[in-house]
Write a protein that holds these residues in place. Sequence first.
Motif, short mmCIF file in Angstrom:
data_model
loop_
_atom_site.label_atom_id
_atom_site.label_comp_id
_atom_site.label_asym_id
_atom_site.label_seq_id
_atom_site.Cartn_x
_atom_site.Cartn_y
_atom_site.Cartn_z
N PRO A 222 0.82 -1.22 0.00
CA PRO A 222 0.00 0.00 0.00
C PRO A 222 0.86 1.28 0.00
O PRO A 222 1.90 1.30 0.62
CB PRO A 222 -0.79 -0.12 1.31
N TRP A 223 0.36 2.30 -0.71
CA TRP A 223 0.98 3.63 -0.74
C TRP A 223 0.04 4.64 -0.08
O TRP A 223 -1.17 4.44 -0.10
CB TRP A 223 1.16 4.10 -2.18
N PRO A 224 0.59 5.72 0.43
CA PRO A 224 -0.28 6.86 0.74
C PRO A 224 -0.93 7.32 -0.57
O PRO A 224 -0.39 7.02 -1.65
CB PRO A 224 0.69 7.92 1.28
N PRO A 225 -2.04 8.03 -0.51
CA PRO A 225 -2.80 8.28 -1.76
C PRO A 225 -2.19 9.35 -2.67
O PRO A 225 -2.84 10.34 -2.99
CB PRO A 225 -4.17 8.70 -1.23
N TYR A 226 -0.96 9.12 -3.14
CA TYR A 226 -0.29 10.10 -4.01
C TYR A 226 -1.09 10.41 -5.28
O TYR A 226 -1.22 11.55 -5.69
CB TYR A 226 1.09 9.57 -4.44
N SER A 227 -1.62 9.35 -5.88
CA SER A 227 -2.30 9.54 -7.17
C SER A 227 -3.70 10.11 -7.02
O SER A 227 -4.35 10.43 -8.00
CB SER A 227 -2.38 8.20 -7.92
N PHE A 228 -4.16 10.22 -5.77
CA PHE A 228 -5.51 10.72 -5.54
C PHE A 228 -5.50 12.05 -4.79
O PHE A 228 -6.48 12.44 -4.18
CB PHE A 228 -6.34 9.66 -4.81
N ALA A 229 -4.35 12.70 -4.84
CA ALA A 229 -4.24 14.03 -4.20
C ALA A 229 -3.85 15.07 -5.24
O ALA A 229 -3.17 16.03 -4.95
CB ALA A 229 -3.19 13.97 -3.09
#
Lengths: 237, 53
Positions: A222-229
């Motif tokens: 899991p990643w922090p939501p980079y692509s959704f920010a």
Amino acid sequence: MKAQGLVVYAVTRNHELTSGIPVRLITSGAIAAVVADADLEVLAKLDVEPIEEGPLAALVREHDAVVRAVAEHEPVLPLRFGSVVREDDDVVRLLDSGRDEMARRLDEVEHHSEWGVRVEHVAPVSAAPTEGLSGTEYLLRRKRELGDAERERRVRQDAVGDLHASLGRHAKAVTTGQRRPQALLDAAYLVPHRNRAAFEAELARLRTPLERLGATVHATGPWPPYSFARIELAVSS
Amino acid sequence: MTGPDTASLADLLDRVVDKGAAITGDVVISLAGIDLIRLDLRLLLIGIEDAVP
């Protein structure tokens, strides 16, 4: 005196920062920015070469580590690496300017993580020898090879579509990009924590047929939501 | 069951450098090196993928 700036790592909720990470919070109402003082000299001299053990790689890893540490306790909107402003007041204006939108987006990503899935296929070069074939035989074989390749391409495309649709059913949001020329799929999924096991199981189930078709499936998370920010915070002094 | 693959430096750059919220306006300190990295990311990604399996 060294030229100082403020690196902004993420926007999060106003909360007690866990000790242990070398950052501080600048707050505005219910939201806050995670920042650290930085020596601009170091950042200005960064080499473009992303060498595995180089200074750029180290700073990018540090950025990710800070974002992840905050994300363990609170929702985060990660900022792009290299978001640097002059002083605290700039950050306060930044927070003031988009407070409602940022608070809403924090609600959206709370209890979610991002997963990345990339599917690639590199066409193999025909290995069969062409020596001793007549022109007609060669052309017939070539035609057959092209027909096979086209059939395989369609089967792969269907399998990719199936994978993407199935993973998307476990996600709250999906983004796709096409940055690498050989990528059949380059997608990010915003997955609720409660769906993680189902998402991973679906991925494990559907990647095998693709790999049998000669494609490579590269999944990270899991990643922090980079692509959704992906928001722009316009601030002027 | 297989877990996720190991994230490479390319994966990390792809997200951390290129995605995420951006600050614009005259409060931003522009750093030439980082601007270049962002500009070249597409080429870089393909390059590192080849160099770092």
